[in-house]
Write a protein that holds these residues in place. Sequence first.
Motif, PDB file in Angstrom:
ATOM      1  N   ALA A  75     -62.494  27.044  -9.728  1.00 59.71           N
ATOM      2  CA  ALA A  75     -61.049  27.230  -9.598  1.00 59.71           C
ATOM      3  C   ALA A  75     -60.601  26.405  -8.408  1.00 59.71           C
ATOM      4  O   ALA A  75     -61.071  26.624  -7.290  1.00 59.71           O
ATOM      5  N   GLU A  76     -59.752  25.440  -8.634  1.00 59.13           N
ATOM      6  CA  GLU A  76     -59.282  24.548  -7.578  1.00 59.13           C
ATOM      7  C   GLU A  76     -57.825  24.856  -7.258  1.00 59.13           C
ATOM      8  O   GLU A  76     -56.984  24.895  -8.155  1.00 59.13           O
ATOM      9  N   VAL A  77     -57.549  25.069  -5.980  1.00 60.59           N
ATOM     10  CA  VAL A  77     -56.188  25.333  -5.515  1.00 60.59           C
ATOM     11  C   VAL A  77     -55.709  24.095  -4.770  1.00 60.59           C
ATOM     12  O   VAL A  77     -56.246  23.750  -3.723  1.00 60.59           O
ATOM     13  N   LEU A  89     -59.534  34.495  -0.989  1.00 57.54           N
ATOM     14  CA  LEU A  89     -59.921  33.593  -2.076  1.00 57.54           C
ATOM     15  C   LEU A  89     -61.422  33.676  -2.351  1.00 57.54           C
ATOM     16  O   LEU A  89     -61.856  33.711  -3.505  1.00 57.54           O
ATOM     17  N   ALA A  90     -62.206  33.724  -1.285  1.00 61.09           N
ATOM     18  CA  ALA A  90     -63.662  33.781  -1.435  1.00 61.09           C
ATOM     19  C   ALA A  90     -64.114  35.088  -2.077  1.00 61.09           C
ATOM     20  O   ALA A  90     -65.046  35.108  -2.884  1.00 61.09           O
ATOM     21  N   LEU A  91     -63.468  36.189  -1.706  1.00 60.61           N
ATOM     22  CA  LEU A  91     -63.885  37.505  -2.200  1.00 60.61           C
ATOM     23  C   LEU A  91     -63.386  37.797  -3.613  1.00 60.61           C
ATOM     24  O   LEU A  91     -64.034  38.538  -4.368  1.00 60.61           O
ATOM     25  N   ALA A  92     -62.244  37.233  -3.973  1.00 66.44           N
ATOM     26  CA  ALA A  92     -61.605  37.595  -5.242  1.00 66.44           C
ATOM     27  C   ALA A  92     -62.446  37.230  -6.455  1.00 66.44           C
ATOM     28  O   ALA A  92     -62.498  37.978  -7.439  1.00 66.44           O
ATOM     29  N   GLY A  93     -63.129  36.077  -6.400  1.00 59.55           N
ATOM     30  CA  GLY A  93     -63.935  35.660  -7.547  1.00 59.55           C
ATOM     31  C   GLY A  93     -65.081  36.610  -7.858  1.00 59.55           C
ATOM     32  O   GLY A  93     -65.183  37.133  -8.975  1.00 59.55           O
ATOM     33  N   PRO A  94     -65.971  36.865  -6.883  1.00 59.59           N
ATOM     34  CA  PRO A  94     -67.069  37.796  -7.137  1.00 59.59           C
ATOM     35  C   PRO A  94     -66.598  39.201  -7.517  1.00 59.59           C
ATOM     36  O   PRO A  94     -67.238  39.865  -8.335  1.00 59.59           O
ATOM     37  N   LEU A  95     -65.503  39.643  -6.929  1.00 58.38           N
ATOM     38  CA  LEU A  95     -64.992  40.973  -7.271  1.00 58.38           C
ATOM     39  C   LEU A  95     -64.531  41.023  -8.721  1.00 58.38           C
ATOM     40  O   LEU A  95     -64.821  41.980  -9.448  1.00 58.38           O
ATOM     41  N   ALA A  96     -63.792  39.988  -9.158  1.00 54.28           N
ATOM     42  CA  ALA A  96     -63.302  39.965 -10.542  1.00 54.28           C
ATOM     43  C   ALA A  96     -64.451  39.776 -11.525  1.00 54.28           C
ATOM     44  O   ALA A  96     -64.535  40.471 -12.549  1.00 54.28           O
ATOM     45  N   GLY A  97     -65.365  38.843 -11.225  1.00 52.58           N
ATOM     46  CA  GLY A  97     -66.513  38.631 -12.108  1.00 52.58           C
ATOM     47  C   GLY A  97     -67.432  39.830 -12.139  1.00 52.58           C
ATOM     48  O   GLY A  97     -67.930  40.225 -13.206  1.00 52.58           O
ATOM     49  N   GLY A  98     -67.647  40.448 -10.960  1.00 51.10           N
ATOM     50  CA  GLY A  98     -68.487  41.652 -10.906  1.00 51.10           C
ATOM     51  C   GLY A  98     -67.882  42.797 -11.691  1.00 51.10           C
ATOM     52  O   GLY A  98     -68.599  43.554 -12.364  1.00 51.10           O
ATOM     53  N   ALA A  99     -66.560  42.930 -11.618  1.00 50.43           N
ATOM     54  CA  ALA A  99     -65.876  43.992 -12.373  1.00 50.43           C
ATOM     55  C   ALA A  99     -66.049  43.783 -13.875  1.00 50.43           C
ATOM     56  O   ALA A  99     -66.295  44.737 -14.628  1.00 50.43           O
ATOM     57  N   ALA A 100     -65.927  42.518 -14.319  1.00 52.56           N
ATOM     58  CA  ALA A 100     -66.097  42.221 -15.746  1.00 52.56           C
ATOM     59  C   ALA A 100     -67.524  42.526 -16.195  1.00 52.56           C
ATOM     60  O   ALA A 100     -67.749  43.114 -17.262  1.00 52.56           O
ATOM     61  N   ALA A 123     -75.701  39.914 -15.446  1.00 51.48           N
ATOM     62  CA  ALA A 123     -74.481  39.184 -15.111  1.00 51.48           C
ATOM     63  C   ALA A 123     -73.879  39.704 -13.809  1.00 51.48           C
ATOM     64  O   ALA A 123     -73.371  38.927 -12.985  1.00 51.48           O
ATOM     65  N   LEU A 124     -73.942  41.023 -13.602  1.00 49.44           N
ATOM     66  CA  LEU A 124     -73.411  41.623 -12.378  1.00 49.44           C
ATOM     67  C   LEU A 124     -74.183  41.139 -11.155  1.00 49.44           C
ATOM     68  O   LEU A 124     -73.588  40.740 -10.141  1.00 49.44           O
ATOM     69  N   VAL A 125     -75.513  41.145 -11.255  1.00 55.47           N
ATOM     70  CA  VAL A 125     -76.347  40.707 -10.134  1.00 55.47           C
ATOM     71  C   VAL A 125     -76.123  39.230  -9.833  1.00 55.47           C
ATOM     72  O   VAL A 125     -75.960  38.826  -8.672  1.00 55.47           O
ATOM     73  N   LEU A 126     -76.086  38.410 -10.886  1.00 53.32           N
ATOM     74  CA  LEU A 126     -75.900  36.978 -10.685  1.00 53.32           C
ATOM     75  C   LEU A 126     -74.534  36.664 -10.086  1.00 53.32           C
ATOM     76  O   LEU A 126     -74.408  35.801  -9.204  1.00 53.32           O
ATOM     77  N   ASP A 127     -73.507  37.368 -10.547  1.00 55.53           N
ATOM     78  CA  ASP A 127     -72.164  37.076 -10.045  1.00 55.53           C
ATOM     79  C   ASP A 127     -72.008  37.503  -8.591  1.00 55.53           C
ATOM     80  O   ASP A 127     -71.467  36.766  -7.773  1.00 55.53           O
ATOM     81  N   LEU A 128     -72.509  38.685  -8.262  1.00 59.96           N
ATOM     82  CA  LEU A 128     -72.400  39.153  -6.880  1.00 59.96           C
ATOM     83  C   LEU A 128     -73.289  38.351  -5.930  1.00 59.96           C
ATOM     84  O   LEU A 128     -73.010  38.270  -4.726  1.00 59.96           O
ATOM     85  N   SER A 129     -74.348  37.741  -6.472  1.00 59.54           N
ATOM     86  CA  SER A 129     -75.215  36.911  -5.620  1.00 59.54           C
ATOM     87  C   SER A 129     -74.473  35.687  -5.095  1.00 59.54           C
ATOM     88  O   SER A 129     -74.928  35.025  -4.160  1.00 59.54           O
ATOM     89  N   ASN A 130     -73.310  35.415  -5.691  1.00 59.28           N
ATOM     90  CA  ASN A 130     -72.489  34.301  -5.226  1.00 59.28           C
ATOM     91  C   ASN A 130     -71.957  34.541  -3.819  1.00 59.28           C
ATOM     92  O   ASN A 130     -71.515  33.609  -3.149  1.00 59.28           O
ATOM     93  N   LEU A 131     -72.018  35.789  -3.362  1.00 58.08           N
ATOM     94  CA  LEU A 131     -71.578  36.110  -2.003  1.00 58.08           C
ATOM     95  C   LEU A 131     -72.634  35.745  -0.956  1.00 58.08           C
ATOM     96  O   LEU A 131     -72.363  35.802   0.238  1.00 58.08           O
ATOM     97  N   ASP A 142     -69.511  31.157  -2.920  1.00 54.30           N
ATOM     98  CA  ASP A 142     -68.376  31.867  -2.326  1.00 54.30           C
ATOM     99  C   ASP A 142     -68.754  32.438  -0.968  1.00 54.30           C
ATOM    100  O   ASP A 142     -67.917  32.542  -0.070  1.00 54.30           O
ATOM    101  N   GLY A 143     -70.027  32.790  -0.808  1.00 51.80           N
ATOM    102  CA  GLY A 143     -70.489  33.308   0.477  1.00 51.80           C
ATOM    103  C   GLY A 143     -70.400  32.253   1.562  1.00 51.80           C
ATOM    104  O   GLY A 143     -69.981  32.535   2.697  1.00 51.80           O
ATOM    105  N   ALA A 144     -70.774  31.011   1.240  1.00 50.82           N
ATOM    106  CA  ALA A 144     -70.677  29.920   2.212  1.00 50.82           C
ATOM    107  C   ALA A 144     -69.226  29.642   2.562  1.00 50.82           C
ATOM    108  O   ALA A 144     -68.883  29.406   3.732  1.00 50.82           O
ATOM    109  N   TYR A 145     -68.377  29.697   1.557  1.00 46.54           N
ATOM    110  CA  TYR A 145     -66.938  29.487   1.788  1.00 46.54           C
ATOM    111  C   TYR A 145     -66.381  30.603   2.662  1.00 46.54           C
ATOM    112  O   TYR A 145     -65.567  30.364   3.564  1.00 46.54           O
ATOM    113  N   LEU A 146     -66.857  31.831   2.429  1.00 46.79           N
ATOM    114  CA  LEU A 146     -66.407  32.988   3.204  1.00 46.79           C
ATOM    115  C   LEU A 146     -66.837  32.863   4.665  1.00 46.79           C
ATOM    116  O   LEU A 146     -66.054  33.156   5.587  1.00 46.79           O
ATOM    117  N   VAL A 147     -68.071  32.423   4.891  1.00 43.23           N
ATOM    118  CA  VAL A 147     -68.565  32.252   6.258  1.00 43.23           C
ATOM    119  C   VAL A 147     -67.701  31.244   7.012  1.00 43.23           C
ATOM    120  O   VAL A 147     -67.325  31.459   8.170  1.00 43.23           O
TER     121      VAL A 147
END
Length: 317
Positions: A75-77, A89-100, A123-131, A142-147
């Motif tokens: 997703a490019e802004v 922005l960093a947190l929203a992706g894993p939260l939405a993907g993890g919820a799905a 899928a939940l583990v893989l998506d949250l591992s993005n943090l 997303d974790g690197a972006y968050l840092v």
Amino acid sequence: MVGPTLVLFALNALVWWIVVLAHELGHATVGLTRTEGLVVVRAGSRSPKWRHRIGRLQLELGPVPLPFQPSDAVAEVYSRVRPSTRITLALAGPLAGGAAAALFFLLGWRLQSLPLQVTGWIALVLDLSNLIPFRFRGVRSDGAYLVEALRGRSSIGDESGDLFEAVVSRWLVLATDFHAAFAPHDRDIGARFNSKMRDAKAAGNHHTIAIHRLTFAGWCWRKAEQGDTTAIRETVLDARHQATRAGLSRPNIIAAAAGQLVRARIDFEAGSPTPDSLEKGFLRVRENARYRELSDGTARTAFCFGVAMYDVAAIAG
């Protein structure tokens, strides 16, 4: 044995595709609500792509999920964002993907489907591992972006720079969506642009095509500036009055008035939010390779003509 294996593979592909899309739409939601810029969501294989524009959201979706091709899920802004927005922005992706993914797991539990539960859990583990902060094939997690966001690595500069980037963000939205560039009462002007462009393309005249595109870019830039045009209001009204001729359509009257303003070399900068906004905008647009065949003088005239057309339409109607 082959049948169940294919079903399991298809189920995994479907779940992963939806989770990836939800992940990227989570990022996109923040971009749409916290910025004025264009947001592009890409998910799935590189081709074929289904492309669709919804307001400021550009969707580019492929049929096959590629979890090991991170560049195909993004997703490019196209806007400058502040540190607080970058964190969200960093947190929203894993939260939405993890919820799905969690919903698929719960659905599998409800239906007593072990394959769906396992697929949802993976899928939940893989998506949250993005943090987890890491880089893979040149792409940040997303974790690197968050840092980086938490460390305060912001691209925010001086106030005038922020203002210019805001105009660029709004301009890109308009310049990439022809219908958004024209308000309902200006659709006749949009039709004039369309007609001129069709004629140029039919004639194969690339020089004229470039001129019309630059004129459209000027129209979009002036609209994106959202400046105070009070200083040039009377001059624009006079030009509009002089251009009025019996039998001319509104778009042609506006074009005639704009041409008169450009020839008179009026101070269009007086209607901009900053003294150098138009010059910087022209140089930004001029970077596009499609305009290199135009001389600097021709390119400036075309860009200013688009600016003038917008001023006449916005001020004099």
